[in-house]
Design an enzyme around this catalytic site. Structure first.
Site, PDB file in Angstrom:
ATOM      1  N   SER A   1       0.855  -1.195   0.000  1.00  0.00           N
ATOM      2  CA  SER A   1       0.000   0.000   0.000  1.00  0.00           C
ATOM      3  C   SER A   1       0.882   1.232   0.000  1.00  0.00           C
ATOM      4  O   SER A   1       2.021   1.195   0.488  1.00  0.00           O
ATOM      5  CB  SER A   1      -0.886   0.008   1.247  1.00  0.00           C
TER       6      SER A   1
ATOM      7  N   TYR B   1      -1.344  -0.326  10.190  1.00  0.00           N
ATOM      8  CA  TYR B   1      -1.480  -0.834   8.821  1.00  0.00           C
ATOM      9  C   TYR B   1      -0.316  -0.356   7.969  1.00  0.00           C
ATOM     10  O   TYR B   1       0.316  -1.144   7.249  1.00  0.00           O
ATOM     11  CB  TYR B   1      -2.805  -0.350   8.235  1.00  0.00           C
TER      12      TYR B   1
ATOM     13  N   LYS C   1       2.638  -2.588   6.097  1.00  0.00           N
ATOM     14  CA  LYS C   1       2.866  -2.557   4.654  1.00  0.00           C
ATOM     15  C   LYS C   1       4.301  -2.136   4.339  1.00  0.00           C
ATOM     16  O   LYS C   1       4.880  -2.581   3.341  1.00  0.00           O
ATOM     17  CB  LYS C   1       1.862  -1.615   3.981  1.00  0.00           C
TER      18      LYS C   1
END
Length: 252
Positions: free
Chosen positions: A143, A156, A160
């Site tokens: 991401s 998150y 990533k």
């Protein structure tokens, strides 16, 4: 209708009952690969396989971070198809939204287990089962949160970023037999990302020079390329898919 091409190659796509993962599986089936899709919801996986075609696709249900599920999925692929050319690590989670200063370490650990350790586990098993001897590709769906600050989704973004570094480590170690690359999408219109645009899609899309948010097929096309022979000299790279969003960095 023209007869569907058969490449003779096989892919395993994790987290593929819907959204980006399903889009990738659909693109690979369309070019003639056989595909195994994984995810937690067996009913959703059954529907996905029906749409992909039961003669071209299969599923294995389970939790991505569970080593037993990883072992079962790779084993079932080898039993059914006898090979495993392409691994696409798409399974991911983002159960927390808020300042990283308040993040529960247990929740952060869960994010890393699902987003990073699962990718490593599947890559290790694909390598041992087929790719070490026969070659292949790995594509990790990361991401843009992993290449920039990601307010309110810090765990998150951290996971990533780790996934992108995992890509480098695997690319170095698995070469020349296996090519390993990552994709770093911005916001893609999926159920997973709906909180980032629901009710304000026009406002969110206005930030993108391309004038729209991403769609699963935008990521699927890039994954299909990176798993193809046309990308035979590409490894260890992270391809940013952001509709030009980073062009606006620092622009008022």
């Amino acid at each position: 209708m023209a007869e569907q091409q058969d490449t003779g190659r096989v892919a395993l796509v994790t987290g593929a009952s819907r959204g980006i993962g399903y889009g990738v599986a659909e693109a690979l089936v369309a070019r003639g690969d056989r595909v195994c899709v994984t995810g937690r919801n067996e009913d959703a996986l059954k529907e996905a396989v029906q749409s992909l075609g039961t003669d071209r696709a299969m599923y294995v249900a389970g939790k991505a971070h569970d080593p037993e599920h990883q072992e079962e999925a790779v084993g079932r692929v080898m039993e059914a198809y006898g090979r495993l050319d392409h691994l696409v690590n798409n399974a991911g989670t983002n159960p927390v939204f808020g300042p990283i200063a308040d993040a529960d370490p247990g929740v952060v650990r869960k994010v890393f287990e699902t987003n990073v350790l699962s990718a490593l586990g599947f890559a290790q098993r694909a390598w041992a089962a087929w790719q070490q001897e026969h070659g292949g590709t790995v594509v990790n769906v990361a991401s843009i949160a992993g290449v920039s600050a990601s307010p309110f989704i810090g765990p998150y973004g951290m996971s990533k970023a780790a996934m992108i570094n995992l890509t480098l480590q695997l690319a170095h170690e698995f070469a020349p037999a296996v090519r390993v690359n990552a994709l770093a999408p911005a916001v893609v219109k999926t159920k997973f990302a709906v909180a980032l645009y629901e009710g304000r899609e026009e406002e969110a899309a206005a930030r993108y020079p391309m004038g729209r948010l991403g769609a699963p097929e935008d990521v699927a096309g890039a994954a299909a390329f990176l798993t193809s022979d046309e990308a035979a000299w590409i490894t260890g790279q992270t391809l940013v898919l952001d509709g030009g969003l980073f062009l606006n960095a620092g622009v008022e």
